[in-house]
Enzyme design. Structure first.
Site, PDB file in Angstrom:
ATOM      1  N   GLY A 219       0.788  -1.224   0.000  1.00 40.80           N
ATOM      2  CA  GLY A 219       0.000   0.000   0.000  1.00 40.80           C
ATOM      3  C   GLY A 219       0.823   1.279   0.000  1.00 40.80           C
ATOM      4  O   GLY A 219       0.278   2.357  -0.195  1.00 40.80           O
TER       5      GLY A 219
ATOM      6  N   CYS B 171     -27.706  -9.120 -16.225  1.00 39.26           N
ATOM      7  CA  CYS B 171     -27.106  -8.735 -17.501  1.00 39.26           C
ATOM      8  C   CYS B 171     -28.071  -9.095 -18.636  1.00 39.26           C
ATOM      9  O   CYS B 171     -28.604 -10.205 -18.682  1.00 39.26           O
ATOM     10  CB  CYS B 171     -25.772  -9.457 -17.692  1.00 39.26           C
ATOM     11  SG  CYS B 171     -25.106  -9.332 -19.372  1.00 39.26           S
TER      12      CYS B 171
ATOM     13  N   CYS C 111     -26.198 -12.135 -20.747  1.00 43.80           N
ATOM     14  CA  CYS C 111     -25.890 -13.461 -20.208  1.00 43.80           C
ATOM     15  C   CYS C 111     -26.688 -13.793 -18.956  1.00 43.80           C
ATOM     16  O   CYS C 111     -26.564 -14.881 -18.403  1.00 43.80           O
ATOM     17  CB  CYS C 111     -24.398 -13.593 -19.923  1.00 43.80           C
ATOM     18  SG  CYS C 111     -23.873 -12.723 -18.435  1.00 43.80           S
TER      19      CYS C 111
ATOM     20  N   CYS D 257     -22.850  -6.921 -18.796  1.00 44.21           N
ATOM     21  CA  CYS D 257     -21.608  -7.107 -18.048  1.00 44.21           C
ATOM     22  C   CYS D 257     -20.525  -6.188 -18.602  1.00 44.21           C
ATOM     23  O   CYS D 257     -20.343  -6.105 -19.819  1.00 44.21           O
ATOM     24  CB  CYS D 257     -21.087  -8.543 -18.193  1.00 44.21           C
ATOM     25  SG  CYS D 257     -22.105  -9.783 -17.399  1.00 44.21           S
TER      26      CYS D 257
ATOM     27  N   CYS E  24     -18.826 -12.336 -19.697  1.00 45.86           N
ATOM     28  CA  CYS E  24     -20.139 -12.386 -20.327  1.00 45.86           C
ATOM     29  C   CYS E  24     -20.128 -13.416 -21.477  1.00 45.86           C
ATOM     30  O   CYS E  24     -21.036 -14.245 -21.599  1.00 45.86           O
ATOM     31  CB  CYS E  24     -20.502 -10.998 -20.855  1.00 45.86           C
ATOM     32  SG  CYS E  24     -22.235 -10.775 -21.256  1.00 45.86           S
TER      33      CYS E  24
END
Lengths: 234, 298, 276
Positions: free
Chosen positions: B43, B252, B255, B277, B283
């Site tokens: 980080g 979606c 899909c 998606c 997808c």
């Protein structure tokens, strides 16, 4: 009663550094003892140093020579004020030494009731109890209730003086300094102040005061102490 | 792993007038040193001597330098932009590395071992051995409220992070909830507060305890930072306004997936639109497997 | 009624902290040099809990340098600053690690700047400004942070309706009160103030002074206040330090220093004040 205030051989001079270092002696060799329950009036012509001595006892002026001691009661240890640490002076002012000055030093925006209650709050009293005591004292001094919540800056001289007196008598200080406590007061309020002084004496306070009001002086003072003026010496 | 060969465009065709992966070896070593430090201090933003790349800032110069520094000849590279493999940015970066490194490329998340991304984490869970390289525009999460770099560095050094919550507080005061939906600040391994790059907060939970190595490169600001595998990444929040991810009230449209991040697509000029998606690979795989819109809506 | 009756002997004055109690802050032999120029030299003072110390002097007398060194914001060239924490531990402010010093500044101390914009974040709301010190100390409950911020706005006489407004929309006096709210919300033990009433209109100044006076007493704060205004010093401080050319020329009880000044410079300073 035993002594509560002992002033021994004090002297005071003001050195004005910005006036060529001229030294103005005001007091020399002053000694005074005040017992509990006693009220002593300082007398002498204007400029003799009465107020200066009062301010020295209050430690508002420094004491250059001699000793100023006070104690809360006959058994308590003496506290030396001449050259005392500022924090020790503040502690003495908080609980032991009361002072009614001639003029109220006005704090902006602080209502009269708070001005009067402040010494009790500083002593740790609950705020509500302190306010109640302040209101009782202001009522006794006949300050109209409408004024209690107002800051004293706009009050008349007599009203300001009563706020000042209420503040000085709100706590039973063992030692009290009174600078012209009855000046600018009408007869009724003058009587209240004289009663307050009498009550303070009765509970054993040692009092030093300046009273131009001869009747008042005669009514409450046990003896007079004259301060003679010194000549200016360069 | 069983990946059909057809899904990977095989290695080859490197233009050897360029050094491997464009950058010279000394530069790559310098970047790798910064990467090692970044991995060692999760980080923490490590400054590095970022190079000019043959593309404008904002097009992923930071991510490209990181990828160039870690790429090996036998790697399989995937590049996505907003989850899609077929957008301009993704296509041009993929072509860049095909030409300068000649590495194999793929659109399949599970087939790649290096994935460079802009603004998304693939829906397909990452696995150990994979490296996800993020393109980062503004690496400093505190920049929003504290413009002085000297001061933000000091805040990081002393973990003096009250300011980060000020941003979230302002959100709630203004909108009634934490309205930050992307670049949502996280705390890495309980120490450094980090900007996860402008990924939607939907992806924040995927960063935590992720088996893959996550590397972040900011080209303009010349900073590199990292999340080593299996590191705890915590999204900042308040006890009474806890972190939540976006949800959609529909699946979606292509899909039928209900677990993926959806993009709104405008389909005509009469207000027609659909939600699909954002991860094109995910997808497509679902559709290949027989999923479609009707089964979810039934 | 008799007033004496309301004050019973057992409510005798609590004895003020004697010299055996440790000061909350002790500054010893403090000196700061800027190249060849003296910022301050040989400055020493002690401060006890509940006490307000005023530092007065003209511009350039070194009072702000002393304040910044005492507050841990500026490293002195010589001398040390000892802070006694609530748990009794003493910290040598300039010798401890910066992390520890910053933690002290967050948990135990507060600083009020002359210019509100040095002490506030002008880009975020009043509520966020007041809430930030709490969040910096780990507060993570939005509702409680907001309640505390609202309380402090009220205590500093800012309408609680303004909680979501930015300080840029506030008047100078309001900004300064907001700074006070931000400084005190985390309940510090020690507050440093640099000309807190400087640059304000007289009536606005009076309101702030009154507020500071009340809060310092009510919260039992120890405070160091730098001011060039002797009236402000008289109202707020118990003790005074008079500075000239980087050195302390006189110290003592506030009213004694102002009414019976001993040093030529203090006499000049007191004599130069306009009396309305």
């Amino acid at each position: 009663m035993t002594d509560r205030l002992r002033i021994e051989n004090v002297g005071k001079r003001f050195t004005l550094h910005n006036q060529g270092g001229v030294a103005i002696p005001v007091l020399r060799g002053v000694s005074l003892a005040v017992a509990g329950g006693e009220c002593v009036a300082l007398t002498g012509p204007s400029g003799a140093g009465k107020s200066t001595l009062m301010r020295m006892i209050h430690a508002n002026y420094r004491t250059d020579e001699g000793s100023i001691r006070l104690r809360a009661d006959g058994q308590a240890p003496w506290i030396e004020l001449a050259g005392a640490d500022p924090r020790a002076v503040l502690a003495v002012r908080r609980g032991t030494l009361g002072y009614v000055s001639q003029f109220l030093r006005v704090v902006p925006r602080v209502p009269a009731r708070e001005v009067v209650a402040e010494p009790l709050i500083a002593l740790g009293r609950p705020v509500e109890a302190a306010r109640a005591a302040a209101e009782a004292m202001l009522a006794r001094l006949n300050l109209p209730e409408a004024l209690w919540r107002l800051p004293p800056a706009t009050f008349s001289g007599g009203e300001q003086q009563r706020v000042n007196i209420a503040r000085g008598f709100i706590h039973p200080y063992p030692v009290l300094l009174l600078d012209e406590p009855t000046a600018s007061l009408d007869g009724a309020n003058r009587a209240v102040v004289l009663d307050l002084i009498g009550e303070a004496k009765a509970r054993g306070a040692a009092i030093v005061g300046i009273f131009h009001d001869a009747q008042a002086r005669a009514a409450v003072c046990d003896r007079e102490f004259e301060i003679a003026p010194l000549g200016a010496v360069a | 792993m069983n990946i059909p060969a057809a899904m990977v465009e095989p290695a080859g065709g490197r233009d050897d007038t360029y050094n491997f992966a464009y950058l010279d070896e000394q530069t790559k070593r310098m970047i790798r040193r910064a990467l090692l430090k970044a991995v060692a201090v999760p980080g923490y933003q490590v400054p590095f001597a970022g190079r000019e790349m043959p593309m404008p800032y904002g097009w992923g110069t930071g991510g490209v330098q990181v990828t160039a520094a870690i790429l090996k000849a036998d790697d399989v590279l995937k590049v996505i932009d907003q989850g899609a493999d077929d957008t301009t940015n993704a296509v041009s970066i993929r072509k860049f590395f095909r030409r300068t490194a000649g590495v194999a490329t793929t659109e399949r998340t599970e087939a790649a071992n290096v994935i460079q991304t802009r603004h998304r984490i693939p829906e397909t869970p990452l696995r150990a051995g994979q490296i996800l390289v993020y393109q980062v525009p503004i690496p400093e999460p505190l920049r929003f409220l504290e413009p002085r770099e000297t001061e933000t560095r000091r805040m990081h050094a002393h973990a003096d992070y009250g300011l980060m919550h000020v941003k979230l507080y302002e959100d709630i005061a203004r909108h009634g909830h934490i309205a930050t939906t992307y670049a949502y600040p996280v705390k890495v391994a309980g120490r450094y507060v980090m900007d996860p790059s402008p990924t939607p907060k939907f992806d924040n939970p995927k960063m935590s305890e992720c088996p893959a190595l996550q590397l972040f490169g900011a080209g303009r600001e010349k900073r590199i930072y990292a999340i080593p595998p299996f590191t705890t990444v915590e999204s900042l929040d308040f006890e009474d306004h806890s972190f939540t991810v976006q949800r959609w009230d529909r699946p979606c449209a292509l899909c039928g997936a209900r677990d993926s991040f959806l993009d709104e697509v405008v389909t005509d000029d009469r207000g027609g639109r659909m939600f699909v998606c954002s991860d094109t690979d995910y997808c497509a795989r679902r559709r290949d497997a027989g999923h479609g819109p009707e089964e979810e809506e039934a | 009624m008799s007033v004496e009756a309301t004050v019973t002997p057992e409510e005798a004055p609590p004895v003020m902290a004697g010299d055996d109690t440790p000061p909350i802050l002790a500054v010893e032999g403090l000196a700061k040099q800027y190249g060849g120029r003296i910022g301050c030299a040989d400055v020493g003072f002690r401060l006890w809990p509940g006490e307000v110390l005023g530092i007065v002097g003209e511009s350039g007398s070194g009072k702000t340098t002393v304040l910044n060194c005492a507050a841990g914001r500026l490293a002195p060239t010589a001398g040390r600053v000892l802070y006694s924490a609530a748990d009794g531990a003493t910290h040598d402010v300039h010798a401890i690690a910066e992390t520890d010093r910053r933690r002290l500044m967050r948990t135990d101390w507060a600083f009020v700047h002359q210019h509100a914009r040095d002490g506030l974040r002008m880009g975020v709301s009043a509520g966020a400004n007041v809430g930030e010190p709490l969040m910096a100390l780990g507060a993570r409950h939005y509702g409680r942070i907001r309640t505390a911020a609202g309380d402090w706005l009220t205590r500093t006489e800012i309408d609680a309706d303004r909680i979501d407004d930015r300080p840029t929309t506030f008047s100078g006096g309001m900004q300064q009160r907001l700074q006070v709210a931000r400084a005190l919300v985390a309940e510090p033990r020690l507050v440093f103030m640099d000309e807190p009433t400087g640059g304000l209109d007289v009536s606005v100044q009076a309101r702030l002074l009154d507020l500071l006076r009340g809060l310092v007493t009510e919260l039992g704060l120890a405070a160091v206040i730098v001011t060039h205004d002797l009236a402000v010093a008289r109202l707020l401080s118990h003790r005074l330090l008079v500075m000239r050319r980087g050195r302390v020329v006189e110290t003592g009880l506030t009213d004694q220093v102002l009414d019976d000044p001993q040093h030529p410079y203090t006499q000049l300073l007191v004599a130069s004040v306009l009396q309305p």
